[in-house]
Design a protein around this motif. Structure first.
Motif, PDB file in Angstrom:
ATOM      1  N   GLN A 120       9.046  -8.399  -3.692  1.00 62.28           N
ATOM      2  CA  GLN A 120       9.191  -7.918  -5.088  1.00 62.28           C
ATOM      3  C   GLN A 120       8.538  -7.158  -6.029  1.00 62.28           C
ATOM      4  OE1 GLN A 120       6.954 -11.920  -6.352  1.00 62.28           O
ATOM      5  NE2 GLN A 120       8.778 -12.405  -7.157  1.00 62.28           N
ATOM      6  N   GLN A 121       7.541  -7.104  -4.602  1.00 56.99           N
ATOM      7  CA  GLN A 121       7.077  -5.496  -5.193  1.00 56.99           C
ATOM      8  C   GLN A 121       7.828  -4.064  -4.722  1.00 56.99           C
ATOM      9  OE1 GLN A 121       2.709  -5.333  -3.740  1.00 56.99           O
ATOM     10  NE2 GLN A 121       3.681  -7.841  -3.250  1.00 56.99           N
ATOM     11  N   ILE A 122       8.798  -4.029  -3.073  1.00 54.65           N
ATOM     12  CA  ILE A 122       9.174  -2.771  -2.682  1.00 54.65           C
ATOM     13  C   ILE A 122      10.848  -3.194  -4.271  1.00 54.65           C
ATOM     14  CG2 ILE A 122      11.236  -2.280  -1.401  1.00 54.65           C
ATOM     15  CD1 ILE A 122       9.289  -3.670   0.576  1.00 54.65           C
ATOM     16  N   ILE A 123      11.418  -3.781  -4.012  1.00 52.01           N
ATOM     17  CA  ILE A 123      12.525  -4.207  -5.307  1.00 52.01           C
ATOM     18  C   ILE A 123      12.113  -3.710  -6.853  1.00 52.01           C
ATOM     19  CG2 ILE A 123      13.533  -5.979  -7.586  1.00 52.01           C
ATOM     20  CD1 ILE A 123      13.875  -7.467  -4.731  1.00 52.01           C
ATOM     21  N   GLU A 124      10.624  -3.684  -7.713  1.00 53.16           N
ATOM     22  CA  GLU A 124       9.831  -3.288  -8.242  1.00 53.16           C
ATOM     23  C   GLU A 124       9.814  -1.992  -8.257  1.00 53.16           C
ATOM     24  OE1 GLU A 124       6.089  -3.323 -11.840  1.00 53.16           O
ATOM     25  OE2 GLU A 124       6.355  -4.107  -9.961  1.00 53.16           O
ATOM     26  N   ALA A 125       9.570  -0.647  -7.615  1.00 55.75           N
ATOM     27  CA  ALA A 125       8.980  -0.363  -7.072  1.00 55.75           C
ATOM     28  C   ALA A 125      10.692   0.502  -7.538  1.00 55.75           C
ATOM     29  CB  ALA A 125       8.615   0.238  -5.505  1.00 55.75           C
ATOM     30  N   ILE A 128      12.613   0.828 -10.540  1.00 54.04           N
ATOM     31  CA  ILE A 128      11.986   2.042 -11.775  1.00 54.04           C
ATOM     32  C   ILE A 128      12.276   3.032 -12.147  1.00 54.04           C
ATOM     33  CG2 ILE A 128       9.918   3.368 -11.757  1.00 54.04           C
ATOM     34  CD1 ILE A 128       7.917   0.854 -11.041  1.00 54.04           C
ATOM     35  N   HIS A 129      12.492   3.725 -10.765  1.00 52.72           N
ATOM     36  CA  HIS A 129      13.474   4.861 -10.752  1.00 52.72           C
ATOM     37  C   HIS A 129      15.233   4.898 -10.394  1.00 52.72           C
ATOM     38  CE1 HIS A 129       9.684   6.882 -10.471  1.00 52.72           C
ATOM     39  NE2 HIS A 129       9.475   6.083  -9.687  1.00 52.72           N
ATOM     40  N   THR A 133      21.114  -3.325 -10.249  1.00 54.46           N
ATOM     41  CA  THR A 133      20.171  -5.038 -10.437  1.00 54.46           C
ATOM     42  C   THR A 133      19.286  -5.564  -9.235  1.00 54.46           C
ATOM     43  OG1 THR A 133      22.031  -5.709  -8.931  1.00 54.46           O
ATOM     44  CG2 THR A 133      22.853  -5.393 -11.387  1.00 54.46           C
ATOM     45  N   LYS A 134      19.059  -6.315 -10.385  1.00 50.12           N
ATOM     46  CA  LYS A 134      18.236  -7.241  -8.899  1.00 50.12           C
ATOM     47  C   LYS A 134      18.776  -7.093  -6.763  1.00 50.12           C
ATOM     48  CE  LYS A 134      14.641  -9.316 -11.765  1.00 50.12           C
ATOM     49  NZ  LYS A 134      13.676 -10.833 -12.052  1.00 50.12           N
ATOM     50  N   ARG A 138      16.754  -5.597  -4.257  1.00 45.94           N
ATOM     51  CA  ARG A 138      17.060  -6.617  -3.030  1.00 45.94           C
ATOM     52  C   ARG A 138      17.096  -6.317  -1.786  1.00 45.94           C
ATOM     53  NH1 ARG A 138      14.649 -11.641  -1.927  1.00 45.94           N
ATOM     54  NH2 ARG A 138      15.591 -12.526  -0.001  1.00 45.94           N
ATOM     55  N   LYS A 139      18.436  -6.014  -1.938  1.00 42.88           N
ATOM     56  CA  LYS A 139      19.384  -5.276  -0.549  1.00 42.88           C
ATOM     57  C   LYS A 139      18.587  -4.371  -0.303  1.00 42.88           C
ATOM     58  CE  LYS A 139      24.024  -4.112   1.076  1.00 42.88           C
ATOM     59  NZ  LYS A 139      25.612  -3.514   0.817  1.00 42.88           N
ATOM     60  N   HIS A 140      18.322  -3.649  -0.652  1.00 38.47           N
ATOM     61  CA  HIS A 140      17.670  -2.072  -0.261  1.00 38.47           C
ATOM     62  C   HIS A 140      16.710  -2.352   0.032  1.00 38.47           C
ATOM     63  CE1 HIS A 140      17.300   2.217  -0.248  1.00 38.47           C
ATOM     64  NE2 HIS A 140      15.839   2.216  -1.083  1.00 38.47           N
ATOM     65  N   ALA A 141      15.948  -3.443  -0.980  1.00 40.02           N
ATOM     66  CA  ALA A 141      14.186  -3.659  -0.078  1.00 40.02           C
ATOM     67  C   ALA A 141      13.941  -4.283   1.611  1.00 40.02           C
ATOM     68  CB  ALA A 141      13.554  -5.194  -0.849  1.00 40.02           C
ATOM     69  N   ILE A 142      15.501  -4.662   1.586  1.00 41.31           N
ATOM     70  CA  ILE A 142      15.463  -5.801   3.181  1.00 41.31           C
ATOM     71  C   ILE A 142      16.686  -4.534   4.463  1.00 41.31           C
ATOM     72  CG2 ILE A 142      16.900  -7.234   4.673  1.00 41.31           C
ATOM     73  CD1 ILE A 142      17.281  -8.769   2.213  1.00 41.31           C
TER      74      ILE A 142
END
Length: 348
Positions: A120-125, A128-129, A133-134, A138-142
């Motif tokens: 969630q914290q990586i997704i939010e970061a 922001i820029h 979509t979430k 999320r895929k980018h965070a993984i």
């Protein structure tokens, strides 16, 4: 007669000029950073070293604009890619964090929010820029967790910070810092409290990711072994000021400041037999409220009498002695070279 015109000087990617960060307190003014200047180019790594209380972390917080909220008195200039940040408004500096510049904090457990999952914290970061979509975020965070070497990223993305080990939390912090491909990455003591093998993995990771993203990197540490591994250039700080700057080779093989000699003498060496004890620096770092007059290092310096009264009355300027190697010391170059060659180097 034609008037001569000089083209404007090209600034470095990061350029800090006479930065001062002072904190008013009931006991007096704390001069955490007191006239700091340095430059850093894209793709290069600067190692900032010094004891606790030398101003390393405060200077990095100032670069990120985080000292604006601490009632600090700041002056000087911070130029990042042609933009002056110290005079910019808070909203603009906030918009640069994460995208243009990012920071890996010393303690990821306290830097990350305990109530939100790492994902969630990586997704939010990231969101922001980036207007995504979430699901995309999320895929980018993984992908980022996988890139920094966290096993089973598809499931670990939903874990909370306390469920990660110290090394894995640091990797997650690096993933969060790099999720928007920042052009400047500041790592504040990135290997503190990690065991030696994990330290090596984290340093290799930062090095590999820097090569991949082409970021300018600042490594802040008290461990000279860390900067020897990573840094192109080194800046030695003492009492809120820079006392020596130069390439890693120059600072390790031809250091010019007595404080740098002390740091090198107190560093364990594995590349040679050592029968003698380490050489600790005598005394303790000064109070930043009552910084000694003249050269701040003089109460701990074994050679303070050589330059005469200037040691205790005049603050030494940071002078270029050739090839970008700079030192702030009242001793002459010949005096320092003789001491290094005959007294210090044989003991290391």
């Amino acid at each position: 007669m034609t008037e001569h015109w000089d083209p404007p000087q090209q600034r470095s990617f990061l350029e800090v000029n006479d930065l001062r960060v002072h904190f008013p307190t009931d006991d007096g003014l704390v001069k955490s950073v007191d006239g700091l200047s340095f430059k850093l180019e894209r793709g290069k790594t600067l190692g900032i070293v010094g004891e606790s209380g030398s101003g390393k972390s405060v200077s990095s917080m100032a670069l990120m604009g985080l000292q604006r909220y601490a009632k600090a008195k700041m002056s000087g200039e911070i130029w990042l890619d042609g933009e002056e940040l110290l005079s910019a408004d808070d909203e603009h500096v906030r918009s640069l964090r994460g995208k243009k510049m990012a920071m890996i904090f010393q303690d990821p457990l306290s830097a990350m929010h305990p109530f939100y999952t790492v994902g969630q914290q990586i997704i939010e970061a990231y969101r922001i820029h980036h207007k995504v979509t979430k699901a995309v975020a999320r895929k980018h965070a993984i992908e980022m967790l996988d890139r920094v070497g966290i096993p089973q990223p598809n499931s670990r993305v939903d874990d909370y910070p306390h469920q990660f080990s110290g090394g894995m939390r640091q990797r997650a912090m690096i993933a969060m810092a790099l999720c928007c491909d920042p052009e400047l990455l500041i790592a504040d003591e990135p290997t503190t409290a990690l065991d030696v093998t994990v330290q090596a993995q984290i340093l290799d990771l930062i090095k590999d990711l820097q090569q991949e993203f082409g970021s300018a990197v600042i490594i802040i540490t008290h461990d000279l072994g860390v900067v020897a591994e990573l840094a192109d250039d080194i800046m030695v700080m003492y009492a809120g000021r820079s006392v020596e700057q130069g390439s890693a080779r120059e600072v390790f093989h031809g250091p010019q400041h007595p404080y740098t000699w002390g740091l090198l003498g107190s560093m364990p060496r594995l590349d040679r037999d050592r029968s003698e004890r380490l050489l600790p620096i005598k005394g303790t770092p000064p109070s930043l409220i009552n910084v000694p007059s003249g050269c701040a290092f003089h109460p701990r310096c074994a050679y303070k009498d050589l330059p005469g009264d200037a040691t205790t009355s005049v603050v030494p300027e940071l002078v270029d002695i050739g090839g970008g190697h700079k030192v702030a010391c009242h001793m002459s170059v010949d005096q320092r070279l003789r001491i290094w060659t005959n007294e210090i180097q044989p003991k290391l």
